[in-house]
Design an enzyme around this catalytic site. Sequence first.
Site, PDB file in Angstrom:
ATOM      1  N   CYS A   1      22.507   1.532 -13.540  1.00 23.61           N
ATOM      2  CA  CYS A   1      21.768   0.297 -13.279  1.00 23.61           C
ATOM      3  C   CYS A   1      20.711   0.133 -14.364  1.00 23.61           C
ATOM      4  O   CYS A   1      20.642   0.932 -15.302  1.00 23.61           O
ATOM      5  CB  CYS A   1      21.150   0.374 -11.876  1.00 23.61           C
ATOM      6  SG  CYS A   1      20.714  -1.217 -11.142  1.00 23.61           S
TER       7      CYS A   1
ATOM      8  N   ARG B   1      10.566   1.043  -3.934  1.00 25.39           N
ATOM      9  CA  ARG B   1      11.023  -0.137  -4.675  1.00 25.39           C
ATOM     10  C   ARG B   1      10.935  -1.362  -3.776  1.00 25.39           C
ATOM     11  O   ARG B   1      11.546  -1.416  -2.709  1.00 25.39           O
ATOM     12  CB  ARG B   1      12.460   0.079  -5.135  1.00 25.39           C
ATOM     13  CG  ARG B   1      13.113  -1.154  -5.741  1.00 25.39           C
ATOM     14  CD  ARG B   1      12.642  -1.403  -7.156  1.00 25.39           C
ATOM     15  NE  ARG B   1      13.447  -2.465  -7.784  1.00 25.39           N
ATOM     16  CZ  ARG B   1      12.965  -3.440  -8.499  1.00 25.39           C
ATOM     17  NH1 ARG B   1      11.671  -3.529  -8.707  1.00 25.39           N
ATOM     18  NH2 ARG B   1      13.743  -4.343  -9.045  1.00 25.39           N
TER      19      ARG B   1
ATOM     20  N   CYS C   1      26.087  -2.692  -8.409  1.00 22.11           N
ATOM     21  CA  CYS C   1      25.499  -1.371  -8.173  1.00 22.11           C
ATOM     22  C   CYS C   1      25.301  -1.083  -6.692  1.00 22.11           C
ATOM     23  O   CYS C   1      25.094  -1.978  -5.888  1.00 22.11           O
ATOM     24  CB  CYS C   1      24.156  -1.243  -8.888  1.00 22.11           C
ATOM     25  SG  CYS C   1      22.924  -2.456  -8.402  1.00 22.11           S
TER      26      CYS C   1
ATOM     27  N   GLU D   1      27.235  -7.234  -1.086  1.00 24.15           N
ATOM     28  CA  GLU D   1      26.225  -7.366  -0.035  1.00 24.15           C
ATOM     29  C   GLU D   1      26.409  -8.619   0.814  1.00 24.15           C
ATOM     30  O   GLU D   1      26.100  -8.630   2.004  1.00 24.15           O
ATOM     31  CB  GLU D   1      24.855  -7.381  -0.701  1.00 24.15           C
ATOM     32  CG  GLU D   1      23.669  -7.623   0.173  1.00 24.15           C
ATOM     33  CD  GLU D   1      22.428  -7.677  -0.680  1.00 24.15           C
ATOM     34  OE1 GLU D   1      21.669  -8.639  -0.538  1.00 24.15           O
ATOM     35  OE2 GLU D   1      22.234  -6.763  -1.502  1.00 24.15           O
TER      36      GLU D   1
ATOM     37  N   HIS E   1      18.024   5.902 -10.224  1.00 22.96           N
ATOM     38  CA  HIS E   1      17.094   5.909  -9.100  1.00 22.96           C
ATOM     39  C   HIS E   1      16.517   7.298  -8.850  1.00 22.96           C
ATOM     40  O   HIS E   1      15.766   7.496  -7.906  1.00 22.96           O
ATOM     41  CB  HIS E   1      17.782   5.385  -7.840  1.00 22.96           C
ATOM     42  CG  HIS E   1      18.088   3.918  -7.918  1.00 22.96           C
ATOM     43  ND1 HIS E   1      19.297   3.443  -8.329  1.00 22.96           N
ATOM     44  CD2 HIS E   1      17.327   2.824  -7.676  1.00 22.96           C
ATOM     45  CE1 HIS E   1      19.287   2.119  -8.315  1.00 22.96           C
ATOM     46  NE2 HIS E   1      18.098   1.722  -7.925  1.00 22.96           N
TER      47      HIS E   1
ATOM     48  N   GLU F   1       0.811  -1.211   0.000  1.00 23.38           N
ATOM     49  CA  GLU F   1       0.000   0.000   0.000  1.00 23.38           C
ATOM     50  C   GLU F   1       0.852   1.272   0.000  1.00 23.38           C
ATOM     51  O   GLU F   1       0.524   2.255  -0.682  1.00 23.38           O
ATOM     52  CB  GLU F   1      -0.932   0.009   1.215  1.00 23.38           C
ATOM     53  CG  GLU F   1      -2.009  -1.066   1.186  1.00 23.38           C
ATOM     54  CD  GLU F   1      -1.596  -2.371   1.840  1.00 23.38           C
ATOM     55  OE1 GLU F   1      -2.482  -3.109   2.300  1.00 23.38           O
ATOM     56  OE2 GLU F   1      -0.373  -2.653   1.892  1.00 23.38           O
TER      57      GLU F   1
END
Length: 761
Positions: free
Chosen positions: A733, A522, A650, A612, A701, A17
């Site tokens: 990206c 996102r 990225c 990551e 972005h 939402e």
Amino acid sequence: MVSTHNLGFSRIGAKRELKFALESYWKGQSTCEELKSCGKELRQRHWRLQSTLDLVPVGDFSFYDQVLDMSFTLGNLPERVRGFHGDPLDNYFRVARGRSAQSNHAYCCGDIAAGEMTKWFDTNYHYIVPEFTAATKFKLDSTRLLEQLIEAKKLGVKAKPVIIGPLTYLAIGKTKDGSDKLDLLPQLVQVYTNLLEDLAEQEVEWVQIDEPILVTELDANWQHAFKLAYHQLKASRVKLLLATYFGQLADNQYLAANLPVAGLHVDAINSRHEVLPLIGMLPSHMVLSIGVINGRNIWKTDLTATLDWLEPLAERLMDRLWIAPSCSLLHVPVDLDSEENIDSDIKSWLAFAQQKLEELHILSIALNQGREAVREQLASNHVAIEDRSHSARVHNPAVREALGKLTPKLGQRQNVYAQRARKQAALLNLPKYPTTTIGSFPQTAEIRLARSQFKSRELDYSGYQLAMKAEIERSVREQEALGLDVLVHGEAERNDMVEYFGEKLEGYAFSQFGWVQSYGSRCVKPPILFGDISRPQAMTVSWIKYAQSLTSKPMKGMLTGPVTILNWSFVRDDQPRAVSCYQLALAIREEVLDLEKAGINIIQIDEAALREGLPLRKSQWKEYLNWAVESYRIAANGVKDETQIHTHMCYSEFNDIIAAIAEMDADVITIETSRSDMELLDAFDNFNYPNEIGPGVYDIHSPNIPTQEHIIQLMQKAAERVPAERLWVNPDCGLKTRQWEEVLPALTNMVAAAKKLRATA
């Protein structure tokens, strides 16, 4: 009595939402008040879901990012956003994404450079990096937190405000002038003191102060800074629960145990072995909160085994023992009960955020009233745990046999880069500063409609193929008109760069509503890696061949690499992650070789999540990088010299692993550099990167359009570190989240900038 609490909850809502409300507001289709109303409804709904807890987090809700929230609370705003005279929320979005809603203030206050964005520790969540200089001054604005606290109190919520701690806030930020961040600590701690006083005025008893950098290596200066800061904060009238998560305290254990706080939270999913020694170090009055439910993954907790471990601790600590998830539930989907299509067996092995809170509640009843009070729940849980452990669907002997045949030779190219580069140049005949994109183009309304109709069976597969081919042709024609040198097919058929491949592999399951926030609006829906991985058939070849048939220009085959598929999935926890990664590598290798056989001469294997997955302690990096890089090489390096292999990374800090990236031996790497103003290329001051590189020049972005001049300036900076003949020009990206009306002018400027660079080279 053992108490329960939670460190944080999802913001986006079970049906995303918040995402849709944000995007509607940014497009000018709804008002600021409507957006705020959506936020309020979500907060209240999530507080109700946590009503069984003894303490409920407040302040964990954010319209974009909790770190950016803290920057605004501390009055640490970049110079470029000061003086804005619209709604403060619009100024907040300007820092996050370069602009806010389409309103009059876009004309009088202007668009700006968005804040730099990077990964939150070792998660796929991105935060907006705080900016500092030696002249930074902090000024408290506790409005947001106090408003949420008052709202919660009116509803009878047992509120525990949540804030990011001062040392973590400084550690994850960046100085813009080379100054020492710790010089800012004294004035920063004073602002925190004032914030805690504001919370005390609201009769708050406990405040959760998050310091996850305690699970990283800290030098003597930072350890001393912890002592100074918290000895000043101990005068506060509220009780501080210092929360660590994502890893082990290790050599910071004694430091954490002896800070003058009322409670300490530790992540027992990652550091169970530290709990007993820690109890011996804690002062007799201090609460110990133990994270016993995994806040990062979606597998059911083995409640019986957890109770076997917890019960002796509860007898020893009594009411000083709190239990909680290991970290915020921001990192898992909201509700498993809404899933209708997950296979019933696999679904019985899972727990999303709401189910994790139910597990926590069962544990608390068992600890406080005895196991008999929850006998049926424990028995049901035990059946699910045993069923998963012995399921034939999890274990595939053929995959295990293939793993046993892995050899180092599989990860080696036929010749070194210099020899390959000459052959590739002769075959591809590209100009200097060749232009390309990272892979995806806008996911239009037509694409989403066709995908939705195909899923609901309103459209058959033949009709779906025709729709996707039309979108692929559009992407190819647009790229040819733009004058790009190496084209992509646009990925119209892909819902997500990981989920798409998971759907083509054995060993994966998929949710309908398993969304988690990646950044801002996102959201991603990680596939569920539950079993051994194999590739039954080709996954991308027919689409790429079709795209290549439409043009004489080189077409890149687009794949997601094994490390990224692993790190962006919910991964099975019954074997080492390295084993699952090697299985994925063998599957991707088969696809790479099939693309090459189909005549595709450029193949990009994205490893956006390589950084990551690094352990948070550098002492553990080598082991991870060894198997991660080897997995990539197994996937990529079976091709002949003439086939050019690209990879993409990225929005992470790569400087400290640049040697490992070079070991991947990709012919071309594309990385994000535009938001950080080419800062990532500082690594090349002291490291001679051997292959080709495309430093991103277009921040995808942000909706802002980069100018030719800006792109040229960025590439000129890059050419100071990397020879021009080894530079590519590309966005940061993929472009799936942007609109064509943004993409076309941005790429037009990018191509024009490349032509000007060639003219002066």
